[in-house]
Design a protein around this motif. Structure first.
Motif, short mmCIF file in Angstrom:
data_model
loop_
_atom_site.label_atom_id
_atom_site.label_comp_id
_atom_site.label_asym_id
_atom_site.label_seq_id
_atom_site.Cartn_x
_atom_site.Cartn_y
_atom_site.Cartn_z
N PRO A 1 34.02 -47.51 -21.21
CA PRO A 1 32.99 -48.37 -20.61
C PRO A 1 32.05 -48.96 -21.66
CG PRO A 1 33.18 -46.30 -19.41
CD PRO A 1 34.00 -46.14 -20.65
N GLU A 2 31.67 -50.20 -21.47
CA GLU A 2 30.74 -50.85 -22.40
C GLU A 2 29.42 -50.10 -22.44
OE1 GLU A 2 30.96 -53.30 -24.58
OE2 GLU A 2 33.10 -53.49 -24.16
N GLY A 3 28.90 -49.88 -23.61
CA GLY A 3 27.61 -49.22 -23.76
C GLY A 3 27.63 -47.71 -23.72
N SER A 4 28.81 -47.12 -23.51
CA SER A 4 28.88 -45.66 -23.38
C SER A 4 28.76 -44.94 -24.72
CB SER A 4 30.19 -45.25 -22.69
OG SER A 4 31.31 -45.66 -23.47
N GLN A 5 28.79 -45.69 -25.82
CA GLN A 5 28.61 -45.09 -27.14
C GLN A 5 27.32 -45.59 -27.80
OE1 GLN A 5 32.56 -46.26 -28.60
NE2 GLN A 5 33.13 -44.11 -28.69
N ALA A 6 26.41 -46.11 -26.97
CA ALA A 6 25.12 -46.57 -27.46
C ALA A 6 24.08 -45.48 -27.30
CB ALA A 6 24.67 -47.82 -26.70
N ALA A 7 23.06 -45.49 -28.15
CA ALA A 7 22.06 -44.43 -28.17
C ALA A 7 21.38 -44.24 -26.81
CB ALA A 7 21.01 -44.73 -29.24
N GLU A 8 21.05 -45.33 -26.12
CA GLU A 8 20.32 -45.22 -24.86
C GLU A 8 21.14 -44.47 -23.80
OE1 GLU A 8 18.28 -48.06 -27.29
OE2 GLU A 8 20.40 -47.78 -26.83
N TYR A 9 22.43 -44.77 -23.72
CA TYR A 9 23.30 -44.08 -22.76
C TYR A 9 23.43 -42.59 -23.13
CZ TYR A 9 27.55 -42.83 -20.19
OH TYR A 9 28.46 -42.19 -19.37
N LEU A 10 23.64 -42.31 -24.40
CA LEU A 10 23.83 -40.93 -24.86
C LEU A 10 22.54 -40.12 -24.74
CD1 LEU A 10 26.01 -41.71 -27.99
CD2 LEU A 10 26.79 -40.85 -25.78
N PHE A 11 21.39 -40.80 -24.87
CA PHE A 11 20.11 -40.11 -24.69
C PHE A 11 20.00 -39.53 -23.29
CE2 PHE A 11 15.70 -40.43 -23.13
CZ PHE A 11 15.09 -39.50 -23.96
N HIS A 12 20.40 -40.31 -22.30
CA HIS A 12 20.32 -39.84 -20.91
C HIS A 12 21.34 -38.75 -20.61
CE1 HIS A 12 17.27 -42.63 -19.58
NE2 HIS A 12 17.91 -43.63 -20.13
N LYS A 13 22.33 -38.60 -21.48
CA LYS A 13 23.30 -37.51 -21.35
C LYS A 13 22.86 -36.26 -22.13
CE LYS A 13 26.21 -39.82 -18.81
NZ LYS A 13 26.48 -39.43 -17.40
N GLY A 14 21.69 -36.37 -22.79
CA GLY A 14 21.14 -35.21 -23.50
C GLY A 14 21.73 -34.94 -24.86
N LEU A 15 22.32 -35.96 -25.51
CA LEU A 15 23.00 -35.73 -26.78
C LEU A 15 22.02 -35.50 -27.92
CD1 LEU A 15 25.91 -35.61 -27.90
CD2 LEU A 15 25.61 -37.97 -28.64
N PHE A 16 20.82 -36.09 -27.85
CA PHE A 16 19.83 -35.91 -28.91
C PHE A 16 18.44 -35.97 -28.31
CE2 PHE A 16 21.86 -40.12 -29.08
CZ PHE A 16 20.82 -40.90 -28.59
N ASP A 17 17.42 -35.95 -29.17
CA ASP A 17 16.04 -35.89 -28.72
C ASP A 17 15.47 -37.31 -28.55
OD1 ASP A 17 15.86 -32.95 -28.68
OD2 ASP A 17 16.20 -33.14 -30.82
N PRO A 18 14.42 -37.73 -29.26
CA PRO A 18 13.86 -39.06 -28.95
C PRO A 18 14.63 -40.22 -29.58
CG PRO A 18 12.59 -38.06 -30.71
CD PRO A 18 13.61 -37.04 -30.28
N ILE A 19 14.50 -41.39 -28.97
CA ILE A 19 14.91 -42.64 -29.60
C ILE A 19 13.63 -43.25 -30.20
CG2 ILE A 19 15.81 -44.97 -29.23
CD1 ILE A 19 17.49 -43.86 -26.96
N VAL A 20 13.63 -43.47 -31.49
CA VAL A 20 12.40 -43.91 -32.17
C VAL A 20 12.66 -45.23 -32.91
CG1 VAL A 20 10.63 -43.32 -33.88
CG2 VAL A 20 11.67 -41.51 -32.48
N PRO A 21 11.93 -46.30 -32.58
CA PRO A 21 12.06 -47.55 -33.32
C PRO A 21 11.69 -47.36 -34.79
CG PRO A 21 10.90 -47.91 -31.26
CD PRO A 21 11.01 -46.43 -31.45
#
Length: 263
Positions: free
Chosen positions: A217-237
């Motif tokens: 699926p498109e976007g399934s390897q993007a940080a925002e999708y993986l964040f909601h799956k609990g793969l890492f902690d914050p997304i920081v600009p």
């Protein structure tokens, strides 16, 4: 003092409203950290620029600059010989290999693995916090099992650093973070930070689809999708990263994981 391992690469983010700041000043700030002032897209960034962004001026002390990759298995494909590729990119980047390590306020081969391991060992001995900024396609096939073994070597050094010495390691995932880096030290941080819209995966979309005959699926390897799956902690600009790191290290200093007093 913070120990840092640095590499490079790309991403996207929404910029907040900066009321009262002149447009030309916003553009100057954005261009300095390679963020488009119009859409907020994170452009490619060199390791040297990341070092300048992340630590205080004049505090960077590089380590192991004289280490270079050889051609241990005499790898040769239909393209140019591996040694010629190394020489080309050394001239192009001005670096001896795909990583810069050192102390201060690209793909992984055996030299990259050795330099990171030495850095972790130095941080362990000096009781320093550690930052690894990841951007890599993984282990180099041109060095065979010698590059693959770097995953275990680095992870072993991190185990001593984190579990035995109880020290503090922050992993920063930029685009792309894939392959052996994702499968080892990229995901071993006490705190794992990702840049917005970073491409993070083990195997790439094309490889998965060709191997499993299934559509990714498109976007399934993007940080925002993986964040909601609990793969890492914050997304920081990128433009707020230094402040976030500063707060993390202040918290670490107030509540040290290691009982040894820091003079």
């Amino acid at each position: 003092m913070t120990v840092i391992f640095i590499v490079t690469f790309v991403v996207k983010v929404e910029l907040g409203v900066n009321e009262g700041v002149p447009v030309n000043e916003l553009a100057r700030r954005a261009s300095k950290i390679n963020i488009c002032e119009q859409c907020g897209y994170h452009l490619k960034m060199s390791s040297s620029d990341r070092i300048e962004l992340s630590i205080d001026p004049g505090t960077w002390n590089p380590m192991d600059e004289d280490m270079v990759s050889l051609d241990p298995i005499a790898f040769h494909s239909g393209e140019e010989p591996y040694k010629e590729r190394i020489d080309f990119y050394q001239r192009r980047t001005g670096l001896t290999d795909a990583v810069q390590t050192g102390t201060g306020g690209g793909s992984m081969g055996s030299v990259v693995g050795e330099k990171i391991t030495r850095l972790i060992e130095y941080a362990t001995n000096e009781f320093l916090p550690l930052i690894l900024v990841c951007s890599s396609g993984g282990a180099r096939m041109q060095e065979g099992s010698l590059s693959l073994m770097q995953m275990a070597k680095i992870s072993s050094a991190l185990y001593d650093y984190q579990s035995n010495k109880k020290l503090f390691y922050v992993s920063i995932l930029t685009s792309p973070t894939t392959g052996g880096v994702t499968a080892s030290f990229g995901m071993l941080g006490d705190i794992i930070i990702a840049e917005p819209n970073s491409y993070i995966a083990f195997a790439g979309k094309r490889v998965i689809e060709q191997t499993l005959k299934k559509t990714v699926p498109e976007g399934s390897q993007a940080a925002e999708y993986l964040f909601h799956k609990g793969l890492f902690d914050p997304i920081v600009p990128r433009n707020t990263l230094k402040g976030v790191l500063s707060e993390l290290f202040q918290l670490h200093a107030f509540f040290p994981l290691n009982p040894k007093k820091i003079k």
